[in-house]
Design an enzyme around this catalytic site. Sequence first.
Site, mmCIF file in Angstrom:
data_model
loop_
_atom_site.group_PDB
_atom_site.id
_atom_site.type_symbol
_atom_site.label_atom_id
_atom_site.label_comp_id
_atom_site.label_asym_id
_atom_site.label_seq_id
_atom_site.Cartn_x
_atom_site.Cartn_y
_atom_site.Cartn_z
ATOM 1 N N TYR A 1 -1.300 -1.970 13.024
ATOM 2 C CA TYR A 1 -2.620 -1.327 13.051
ATOM 3 C C TYR A 1 -3.400 -1.626 14.337
ATOM 4 O O TYR A 1 -4.378 -0.937 14.638
ATOM 5 C CB TYR A 1 -3.461 -1.755 11.838
ATOM 6 C CG TYR A 1 -3.008 -1.113 10.541
ATOM 7 C CD1 TYR A 1 -3.650 0.007 10.040
ATOM 8 C CD2 TYR A 1 -1.923 -1.614 9.835
ATOM 9 C CE1 TYR A 1 -3.248 0.605 8.859
ATOM 10 C CE2 TYR A 1 -1.503 -1.024 8.648
ATOM 11 C CZ TYR A 1 -2.165 0.086 8.171
ATOM 12 O OH TYR A 1 -1.743 0.675 6.997
ATOM 13 N N CYS B 1 -1.635 -7.691 1.337
ATOM 14 C CA CYS B 1 -1.190 -6.577 2.162
ATOM 15 C C CYS B 1 0.267 -6.813 2.490
ATOM 16 O O CYS B 1 0.713 -7.954 2.597
ATOM 17 C CB CYS B 1 -2.011 -6.519 3.443
ATOM 18 S SG CYS B 1 -1.428 -5.264 4.595
ATOM 19 N N HIS C 1 -5.204 -5.788 8.227
ATOM 20 C CA HIS C 1 -4.926 -4.699 9.176
ATOM 21 C C HIS C 1 -5.507 -5.005 10.567
ATOM 22 O O HIS C 1 -5.717 -4.088 11.371
ATOM 23 C CB HIS C 1 -5.414 -3.335 8.630
ATOM 24 C CG HIS C 1 -4.612 -2.876 7.450
ATOM 25 N ND1 HIS C 1 -4.768 -1.635 6.882
ATOM 26 C CD2 HIS C 1 -3.631 -3.485 6.726
ATOM 27 C CE1 HIS C 1 -3.935 -1.507 5.854
ATOM 28 N NE2 HIS C 1 -3.241 -2.623 5.744
ATOM 29 N N ASN D 1 -7.126 -0.827 -1.085
ATOM 30 C CA ASN D 1 -7.637 -0.839 0.289
ATOM 31 C C ASN D 1 -9.078 -0.374 0.369
ATOM 32 O O ASN D 1 -9.532 0.359 -0.514
ATOM 33 C CB ASN D 1 -6.763 0.079 1.154
ATOM 34 C CG ASN D 1 -5.562 -0.657 1.709
ATOM 35 O OD1 ASN D 1 -5.682 -1.800 2.147
ATOM 36 N ND2 ASN D 1 -4.415 0.012 1.692
ATOM 37 N N ARG E 1 -8.683 10.690 0.396
ATOM 38 C CA ARG E 1 -8.067 10.072 1.566
ATOM 39 C C ARG E 1 -7.941 11.069 2.706
ATOM 40 O O ARG E 1 -8.217 10.755 3.859
ATOM 41 C CB ARG E 1 -6.682 9.523 1.197
ATOM 42 C CG ARG E 1 -5.892 9.064 2.423
ATOM 43 C CD ARG E 1 -4.531 8.519 2.049
ATOM 44 N NE ARG E 1 -3.750 8.143 3.226
ATOM 45 C CZ ARG E 1 -2.564 7.549 3.165
ATOM 46 N NH1 ARG E 1 -2.044 7.246 1.989
ATOM 47 N NH2 ARG E 1 -1.914 7.251 4.266
HETATM 48 P P1 NAD Z 1 -2.684 6.766 -5.802
HETATM 49 O O1 NAD Z 1 -3.464 7.906 -5.329
HETATM 50 O O2 NAD Z 1 -1.365 7.019 -6.386
HETATM 51 O O3 NAD Z 1 -3.585 5.951 -6.840
HETATM 52 C C1 NAD Z 1 -3.049 5.108 -7.813
HETATM 53 C C2 NAD Z 1 -3.676 5.426 -9.160
HETATM 54 O O4 NAD Z 1 -5.041 5.015 -9.182
HETATM 55 C C3 NAD Z 1 -3.694 6.915 -9.511
HETATM 56 O O5 NAD Z 1 -2.796 7.164 -10.557
HETATM 57 C C4 NAD Z 1 -5.133 7.195 -9.864
HETATM 58 O O6 NAD Z 1 -5.301 8.072 -10.947
HETATM 59 C C5 NAD Z 1 -5.650 5.809 -10.170
HETATM 60 N N1 NAD Z 1 -7.093 5.628 -10.184
HETATM 61 C C6 NAD Z 1 -8.037 6.255 -9.444
HETATM 62 N N2 NAD Z 1 -9.257 5.819 -9.786
HETATM 63 C C7 NAD Z 1 -9.077 4.878 -10.737
HETATM 64 C C8 NAD Z 1 -9.964 4.057 -11.493
HETATM 65 N N3 NAD Z 1 -11.273 4.134 -11.360
HETATM 66 N N4 NAD Z 1 -9.430 3.209 -12.404
HETATM 67 C C9 NAD Z 1 -8.094 3.144 -12.599
HETATM 68 N N5 NAD Z 1 -7.222 3.901 -11.916
HETATM 69 C C10 NAD Z 1 -7.714 4.757 -11.008
HETATM 70 O O7 NAD Z 1 -2.629 5.727 -4.616
HETATM 71 P P2 NAD Z 1 -1.496 4.773 -4.038
HETATM 72 O O8 NAD Z 1 -0.928 5.397 -2.842
HETATM 73 O O9 NAD Z 1 -0.614 4.321 -5.113
HETATM 74 O O10 NAD Z 1 -2.369 3.569 -3.554
HETATM 75 C C11 NAD Z 1 -3.154 2.849 -4.464
HETATM 76 C C12 NAD Z 1 -4.021 1.851 -3.729
HETATM 77 O O11 NAD Z 1 -3.237 0.812 -3.175
HETATM 78 C C13 NAD Z 1 -4.799 2.465 -2.568
HETATM 79 O O12 NAD Z 1 -6.071 1.877 -2.506
HETATM 80 C C14 NAD Z 1 -3.957 2.086 -1.380
HETATM 81 O O13 NAD Z 1 -4.690 2.065 -0.197
HETATM 82 C C15 NAD Z 1 -3.502 0.727 -1.792
HETATM 83 N N6 NAD Z 1 -2.315 0.177 -1.112
HETATM 84 C C16 NAD Z 1 -2.479 -1.018 -0.521
HETATM 85 C C17 NAD Z 1 -1.448 -1.634 0.130
HETATM 86 C C18 NAD Z 1 -1.730 -2.918 0.844
HETATM 87 O O14 NAD Z 1 -1.044 -3.279 1.766
HETATM 88 N N7 NAD Z 1 -2.798 -3.632 0.449
HETATM 89 C C19 NAD Z 1 -0.172 -1.039 0.139
HETATM 90 C C20 NAD Z 1 -0.013 0.188 -0.510
HETATM 91 C C21 NAD Z 1 -1.094 0.786 -1.148
HETATM 92 C C1 G6P Z 2 0.857 0.007 4.696
HETATM 93 C C2 G6P Z 2 -0.435 -0.731 4.503
HETATM 94 C C3 G6P Z 2 -1.135 -0.341 3.265
HETATM 95 C C4 G6P Z 2 -1.297 1.148 3.219
HETATM 96 C C5 G6P Z 2 0.048 1.814 3.312
HETATM 97 C C6 G6P Z 2 -0.113 3.310 3.419
HETATM 98 O O1 G6P Z 2 1.791 -0.517 3.877
HETATM 99 O O2 G6P Z 2 -0.287 -2.121 4.521
HETATM 100 O O3 G6P Z 2 -2.345 -1.024 3.188
HETATM 101 O O4 G6P Z 2 -1.939 1.525 2.044
HETATM 102 O O5 G6P Z 2 0.768 1.382 4.400
HETATM 103 O O6 G6P Z 2 1.089 3.923 3.191
HETATM 104 P P1 G6P Z 2 1.158 5.478 2.916
HETATM 105 O O7 G6P Z 2 2.578 5.751 2.659
HETATM 106 O O8 G6P Z 2 0.234 5.722 1.750
HETATM 107 O O9 G6P Z 2 0.629 6.147 4.153
HETATM 108 MN MN MN Z 3 -2.151 -3.111 3.935
#
Ligand code: NAD
Ligand code: G6P
Ligand code: MN
Length: 431
Positions: A251, A168, A198, A147, A93
Amino acid sequence: DLKIAVIGGGSSYTPELIEGFIKRYNELPVKDLYLVDIEEGKEKLEIVGGLAKRMVGKAGVGINIHLTLDRREAIKDADFVVTQFRVGGIDARIRDEKIPLKYDVIGQETTGPGGFAKAQRTIPVILDVCKDIEELAPNAWLINFTNPSGVITETVLKHTNVKAIGLCNVPIGMVYGVAEMLEVDPKRVYIDFAGLNHLVWGTHIYLDGEDITEKLIDSFAGGKSLSMKNVPQLPWDPDFIKSLGMYPCPYHRYYYLTDQMLEKQKEEAATVGTRGEVVKKLEQELFELYKDPNLNIKPPQLEKRGGAYYSDAACSLICSIYNDKKDIHVVNVRNNGTIADLPDDVVIETNAIIDRNGAHPINIGHVPAKIRGLMQAVKAYEELTIEAGVKGDYYTALQALTIHPLVPSAMIAKKILDDIIEQNRDYLPQY
Ligand code: NAD
Ligand code: G6P
Ligand code: MN
Ligand code: MN
């Protein structure tokens, strides 16, 4: 017996999800909750899994938490599969954020070239996950948070037989934001949403069913400026907001205030670090807290992350499908003519009625020219991003980046693309 698998279970957001399932246990009696991760995430999985078990124990609900690195075991016969993984972890990231900045282009994890890079890494993995679902749990619902959420959901709907809904927290955050401005219960606020993940506009805002868009736009234009924790809260220009006549999502600042946002990003990168660098530290602090054997609730520090209301969005959606509720959620769903200005097979973010058969979007028709062009341009970028990600086709990728509104030229697109491919070699088997 209700079985749920969470892919990326080692996420620091997992306690959000656990809290959401605990709150809804009467309506949504989850029996088995599998938290799945990979070797690299094993330690995180164990720490957050320990907290999850303590939370469930303290609440006294009968959810069995299973921690595993075996994705197939977790997916087998699951009713719901929640995806929240990050391919390449936080370091990938941070690279996504930094590469575009070198060329004076917005460096953001989901918007612009950073989101493109994240999509290229994620597409091969989500397709693999879907193969497991097709084989081992063909009736399961995939609830995607990974994402870029709209792009990943569209990939699944175009290229697999899995039933998927993308989520989201931004729309629900906008509803809560309006409720806060008006100092009312969020249940009284309703927003019509149209657009992409977004890149969603609140086209009409209602309080107790009465359209208050104009009134609200006036006070919003007067200085209030809502955002998410991860998007710098630069104020909107009052005339701009009045001319738009709608509620932009946080966004949108990257598109409408590009120069100021770029300056802000460069300044942050040179001082506190990019958002990814800030999050890396925050996460270390969170995991230190999660290790405390006396902690058995979701710690308030989690609110420093951008994912506020994450569990409300995910758990209440699952609850509506499971209970055939026919209530309205804002989701990422196949367009199917809902927005007349976009192809049928693309994914949009909008209000939809949720029942046991899934999400049924509420018709929108044509959108006004002032938002149509940007929406169509970004959607074309997304379609090409998916095609490139599936095929690993350099030329499609180059077109995707070149037509993105935040990328100024073909030459800059090419330099960014070459950097992205170079720096992500380990995660791009398709190229
Ligand atoms: P993170 O770095 O903590 O990742 C979560 C877990 O995914 C980690 O423990 C990692 O080891 C694991 N991982 C990586 N590759 C993998 C695979 N191939 N199979 C299974 N697990 C795997 O990240 P995070 O901050 O918790 O975010 C996780 C995801 O959720 C990201 O893609 C982030 O953008 C997304 N997110 C989306 C929203 C939204 O609004 N849609 C909100 C928050 C986070
Ligand atoms: C928002 C968005 C998510 C994004 C997150 C990032 O909630 O909707 O899609 O992943 O923010 O938050 P962070 O704390 O990882 O910057
Ligand atoms: Mn989002
Ligand atoms: Mn361009």
